[in-house]
Write a protein that holds these residues in place. Structure first.
Motif, PDB file in Angstrom:
ATOM      1  N   MET A   1       0.948  -1.217  -0.161  1.00 16.56           N
ATOM      2  CA  MET A   1      -0.168   0.183   0.325  1.00 16.56           C
ATOM      3  C   MET A   1       1.075   1.522  -0.089  1.00 16.56           C
ATOM      4  O   MET A   1       0.640   2.625  -0.871  1.00 16.56           O
ATOM      5  N   GLY A   2       2.209   0.853   0.475  1.00 17.10           N
ATOM      6  CA  GLY A   2       2.863   2.465   0.979  1.00 17.10           C
ATOM      7  C   GLY A   2       3.005   2.877  -0.320  1.00 17.10           C
ATOM      8  O   GLY A   2       3.722   4.012  -0.606  1.00 17.10           O
ATOM      9  N   THR A   3       4.353   1.642  -0.881  1.00 20.01           N
ATOM     10  CA  THR A   3       4.188   1.635  -2.357  1.00 20.01           C
ATOM     11  C   THR A   3       3.877   2.365  -3.271  1.00 20.01           C
ATOM     12  O   THR A   3       4.144   3.562  -4.353  1.00 20.01           O
ATOM     13  N   THR A   4       1.999   1.826  -3.556  1.00 18.18           N
ATOM     14  CA  THR A   4       1.353   2.729  -4.262  1.00 18.18           C
ATOM     15  C   THR A   4       1.207   4.167  -4.289  1.00 18.18           C
ATOM     16  O   THR A   4       1.195   4.481  -5.035  1.00 18.18           O
ATOM     17  N   ILE A   5       0.864   4.461  -2.549  1.00 20.12           N
ATOM     18  CA  ILE A   5       0.539   5.770  -2.436  1.00 20.12           C
ATOM     19  C   ILE A   5       2.093   6.349  -3.329  1.00 20.12           C
ATOM     20  O   ILE A   5       1.929   7.674  -4.033  1.00 20.12           O
ATOM     21  N   CYS A   6       3.131   5.683  -2.797  1.00 20.30           N
ATOM     22  CA  CYS A   6       4.080   6.606  -3.000  1.00 20.30           C
ATOM     23  C   CYS A   6       4.693   7.210  -4.550  1.00 20.30           C
ATOM     24  O   CYS A   6       4.787   7.677  -5.181  1.00 20.30           O
ATOM     25  N   TRP A   7       3.893   5.739  -5.489  1.00 19.59           N
ATOM     26  CA  TRP A   7       4.298   6.441  -7.231  1.00 19.59           C
ATOM     27  C   TRP A   7       2.975   6.990  -7.350  1.00 19.59           C
ATOM     28  O   TRP A   7       3.308   8.068  -7.972  1.00 19.59           O
ATOM     29  N   LEU A   8       2.219   6.850  -6.650  1.00 16.22           N
ATOM     30  CA  LEU A   8       0.466   8.022  -6.866  1.00 16.22           C
ATOM     31  C   LEU A   8       1.833   9.786  -6.623  1.00 16.22           C
ATOM     32  O   LEU A   8       1.019  10.057  -7.490  1.00 16.22           O
ATOM     33  N   ALA A   9       1.914   9.581  -5.565  1.00 20.20           N
ATOM     34  CA  ALA A   9       2.722  11.185  -5.606  1.00 20.20           C
ATOM     35  C   ALA A   9       3.727  11.481  -6.131  1.00 20.20           C
ATOM     36  O   ALA A   9       3.857  12.844  -6.577  1.00 20.20           O
ATOM     37  N   VAL A  10       4.575  10.282  -6.286  1.00 26.70           N
ATOM     38  CA  VAL A  10       5.543  11.074  -7.615  1.00 26.70           C
ATOM     39  C   VAL A  10       5.222  10.879  -9.096  1.00 26.70           C
ATOM     40  O   VAL A  10       5.443  11.880  -9.862  1.00 26.70           O
ATOM     41  N   ALA A  11       3.868  10.292  -9.718  1.00 22.27           N
ATOM     42  CA  ALA A  11       3.519  10.646 -11.335  1.00 22.27           C
ATOM     43  C   ALA A  11       3.382  11.783 -11.757  1.00 22.27           C
ATOM     44  O   ALA A  11       4.188  12.341 -12.692  1.00 22.27           O
ATOM     45  N   PRO A  12       2.569  12.853 -10.966  1.00 22.31           N
ATOM     46  CA  PRO A  12       2.450  14.065 -11.209  1.00 22.31           C
ATOM     47  C   PRO A  12       3.489  14.902 -11.764  1.00 22.31           C
ATOM     48  O   PRO A  12       4.008  15.473 -12.934  1.00 22.31           O
ATOM     49  N   GLY A  13       4.935  14.804 -10.918  1.00 18.02           N
ATOM     50  CA  GLY A  13       5.717  15.598 -11.032  1.00 18.02           C
ATOM     51  C   GLY A  13       6.509  14.962 -11.722  1.00 18.02           C
ATOM     52  O   GLY A  13       7.615  15.622 -12.814  1.00 18.02           O
ATOM     53  N   ALA A  14       6.456  13.448 -12.481  1.00 16.03           N
ATOM     54  CA  ALA A  14       7.625  12.826 -13.196  1.00 16.03           C
ATOM     55  C   ALA A  14       7.175  13.106 -14.224  1.00 16.03           C
ATOM     56  O   ALA A  14       8.157  14.020 -15.377  1.00 16.03           O
ATOM     57  N   GLY A  15       5.695  13.417 -14.692  1.00 15.01           N
ATOM     58  CA  GLY A  15       5.060  13.863 -15.846  1.00 15.01           C
ATOM     59  C   GLY A  15       5.406  15.191 -16.340  1.00 15.01           C
ATOM     60  O   GLY A  15       5.702  15.726 -17.269  1.00 15.01           O
ATOM     61  N   TRP A  16       5.069  16.103 -15.547  1.00 19.09           N
ATOM     62  CA  TRP A  16       5.393  17.210 -15.263  1.00 19.09           C
ATOM     63  C   TRP A  16       7.143  18.164 -16.141  1.00 19.09           C
ATOM     64  O   TRP A  16       7.320  18.835 -17.071  1.00 19.09           O
ATOM     65  N   ALA A  17       8.166  17.351 -15.322  1.00 25.88           N
ATOM     66  CA  ALA A  17       9.134  17.313 -15.430  1.00 25.88           C
ATOM     67  C   ALA A  17       9.157  17.144 -17.111  1.00 25.88           C
ATOM     68  O   ALA A  17       9.895  17.552 -17.941  1.00 25.88           O
ATOM     69  N   LEU A  18       8.835  16.027 -17.341  1.00 24.65           N
ATOM     70  CA  LEU A  18       9.053  15.375 -18.918  1.00 24.65           C
ATOM     71  C   LEU A  18       8.757  16.458 -19.823  1.00 24.65           C
ATOM     72  O   LEU A  18       9.320  16.362 -20.610  1.00 24.65           O
ATOM     73  N   ALA A  19       7.376  16.616 -19.714  1.00 27.72           N
ATOM     74  CA  ALA A  19       6.830  17.677 -20.403  1.00 27.72           C
ATOM     75  C   ALA A  19       7.571  19.222 -20.218  1.00 27.72           C
ATOM     76  O   ALA A  19       7.806  20.042 -21.545  1.00 27.72           O
ATOM     77  N   ARG A  20       7.838  19.499 -19.422  1.00 23.14           N
ATOM     78  CA  ARG A  20       9.054  20.757 -19.338  1.00 23.14           C
ATOM     79  C   ARG A  20       9.847  20.911 -19.741  1.00 23.14           C
ATOM     80  O   ARG A  20      10.946  21.450 -21.531  1.00 23.14           O
ATOM     81  N   VAL A  21      11.577  19.708 -19.691  1.00 23.57           N
ATOM     82  CA  VAL A  21      12.225  19.345 -20.650  1.00 23.57           C
ATOM     83  C   VAL A  21      11.724  19.025 -22.158  1.00 23.57           C
ATOM     84  O   VAL A  21      12.858  19.402 -22.760  1.00 23.57           O
ATOM     85  N   ALA A  22      10.999  18.257 -22.326  1.00 26.19           N
ATOM     86  CA  ALA A  22      10.330  17.793 -24.049  1.00 26.19           C
ATOM     87  C   ALA A  22       9.999  18.663 -24.589  1.00 26.19           C
ATOM     88  O   ALA A  22       9.797  18.611 -25.783  1.00 26.19           O
ATOM     89  N   GLY A  23       9.290  19.900 -23.500  1.00 28.41           N
ATOM     90  CA  GLY A  23       8.768  20.720 -24.438  1.00 28.41           C
ATOM     91  C   GLY A  23       7.425  20.723 -25.326  1.00 28.41           C
ATOM     92  O   GLY A  23       6.996  21.003 -26.240  1.00 28.41           O
ATOM     93  N   LEU A  24       7.059  20.336 -23.580  1.00 35.14           N
ATOM     94  CA  LEU A  24       5.142  19.112 -24.850  1.00 35.14           C
ATOM     95  C   LEU A  24       4.230  20.218 -24.369  1.00 35.14           C
ATOM     96  O   LEU A  24       3.138  20.477 -22.818  1.00 35.14           O
ATOM     97  N   ASP A  25       4.298  21.986 -24.486  1.00 38.56           N
ATOM     98  CA  ASP A  25       3.561  22.383 -24.285  1.00 38.56           C
ATOM     99  C   ASP A  25       2.810  23.164 -25.341  1.00 38.56           C
ATOM    100  O   ASP A  25       2.786  23.261 -26.084  1.00 38.56           O
ATOM    101  N   ARG A  26       1.444  22.060 -24.980  1.00 43.98           N
ATOM    102  CA  ARG A  26       0.326  21.878 -25.446  1.00 43.98           C
ATOM    103  C   ARG A  26      -0.551  21.814 -25.267  1.00 43.98           C
ATOM    104  O   ARG A  26      -0.749  21.634 -23.818  1.00 43.98           O
ATOM    105  N   GLY A  27      -1.771  22.302 -25.614  1.00 51.12           N
ATOM    106  CA  GLY A  27      -2.607  22.310 -24.722  1.00 51.12           C
ATOM    107  C   GLY A  27      -3.087  22.878 -23.153  1.00 51.12           C
ATOM    108  O   GLY A  27      -1.882  23.800 -22.922  1.00 51.12           O
ATOM    109  N   PRO A  28      -3.827  22.497 -22.385  1.00 55.86           N
ATOM    110  CA  PRO A  28      -3.659  23.169 -21.262  1.00 55.86           C
ATOM    111  C   PRO A  28      -2.294  23.148 -20.312  1.00 55.86           C
ATOM    112  O   PRO A  28      -2.137  23.512 -19.563  1.00 55.86           O
ATOM    113  N   LEU A  29      -1.150  22.051 -21.017  1.00 53.67           N
ATOM    114  CA  LEU A  29       0.408  22.291 -20.945  1.00 53.67           C
ATOM    115  C   LEU A  29       0.681  23.435 -20.402  1.00 53.67           C
ATOM    116  O   LEU A  29       1.929  24.082 -19.579  1.00 53.67           O
TER     117      LEU A  29
END
Length: 316
Positions: A1-29
């Motif tokens: 359970m703790g591992t799942t919570i951790c991954w759910l917490a990490v996922a938004p930041g990982a997506g944000w960092a990927l979008a920023r580095v890759a220049g994926l500023d499209r739509g709501p991003l």
């Protein structure tokens, strides 16, 4: 359970960092990425959570996310080396007047006390022009190229020194913003072309195409030609790929180059509950040295003014 919570917490930041580095500023991003410095602060939460729960791989990924965001944000708070030029100093001020609602006395007082040499204004109206001149701007900065328009499209450029080659650029965005430009003759330095920048705002999803087109239409730097400065309300931060592409033509963001690139210029200043972000910029040719950049309040506007003290190369 703790591992799942951790991954759910990490996922938004990982997506944000990927979008920023890759220049994926499209739509709501497009709008979200403007708040990347806050995402950096938020990335510490899942990192601390994973460390506290001793979940190794979520902690590793969270650490990579934080380090990635630090790498893209921190340089704005760290001064960089400046070109060793010894020409005259120029003080440039940019102000978004919010459809003429900003306090003109604050603008004129700053021009007077700081001995501003060049002023560029956005959302410049006929009433704002009249009031600025009534307060003495016409005597402080007698040379000008102006396009006052009722509402938000207007633009203006004022200078202490003679100007030439003035014109008005009309952008294709939804508001039809205009950009005044002219070449300023500063004694002892090569002529420098200055333009009051104001690309369309990505305030809605159907406006992001105009935003991208207006940023692409900005005049590129000319590293092997005349000096140029773009200053104004870019409706973009350094976390937006189109603005970084403009910088890559040969400009430097003045505030970031002296370590003040995280000082907010737009957001809560007219009462809206919006965290401050940096969408106003002074972009200078890389042959121009930046001494200081400061932000100043502008009552009546949702923006703050930016004052940049620059040193130009010696002419000849």
């Amino acid at each position: 359970m703790g591992t799942t919570i951790c991954w759910l917490a990490v996922a938004p930041g990982a997506g944000w960092a990927l979008a920023r580095v890759a220049g994926l500023d499209r739509g709501p991003l497009v709008q979200l990425l403007a708040f990347t410095p806050y995402a950096l602060l938020g990335s510490l939460v899942p990192l601390l959570l994973a460390l506290a729960l001793r979940r190794r791989w979520p902690a590793v990924v969270a650490a990579v996310v934080t380090m990635t965001l630090v790498a893209v944000v921190a340089p704005r708070a760290l001064p960089s080396a400046q070109p060793g030029v010894t020409g005259p100093t120029v003080r440039l001020l940019t102000a978004n007047l919010l459809a003429g609602a900003a306090d003109p006395a604050m603008v004129v007082d700053l021009v007077r006390t700081e001995r501003v040499d060049v002023l560029v204004v956005q959302e410049f109206t006929p009433s704002a022009q009249a009031e600025l001149d009534r307060l003495g701007l016409d005597r402080l900065l007698p040379y000008r190229h102006l396009n006052p328009v009722v509402g938000t499209p207007g633009s203006g450029l004022y200078a202490r020194h003679p100007i030439s080659g003035g014109g008005i650029r009309t952008l294709r965005g939804g508001f039809g913003f205009t950009q005044a430009y002219a070449t300023v003759a500063v004694p002892g330095a090569p002529e420098v072309r200055v333009e009051s920048a104001h690309p369309s705002a990505p305030y809605a999803l159907d406006q992001t195409g105009y935003w991208r087109a207006d940023l692409a239409a900005q005049p590129p730097a000319t590293p092997h030609g005349p000096l140029s400065i773009l200053a104004g309300d870019f409706n973009a931060t350094l976390d937006h790929a189109p603005l970084r592409a403009l910088l890559d033509t040969g400009y430097t963001d003045a505030a970031a180059s002296v370590g003040t690139g995280l000082s907010g210029t737009w957001g809560p200043y007219d009462g809206d509950l919006i965290p401050p972000v940096v969408i106003d910029h002074v972009l200078v040719d890389r042959r121009i040295a930046v001494h200081t950049v400061t932000v100043h309040p502008l009552p009546g506007s949702d923006h703050r003014m930016i004052l940049a003290e620059l040193r130009l190369p010696v002419s000849g």
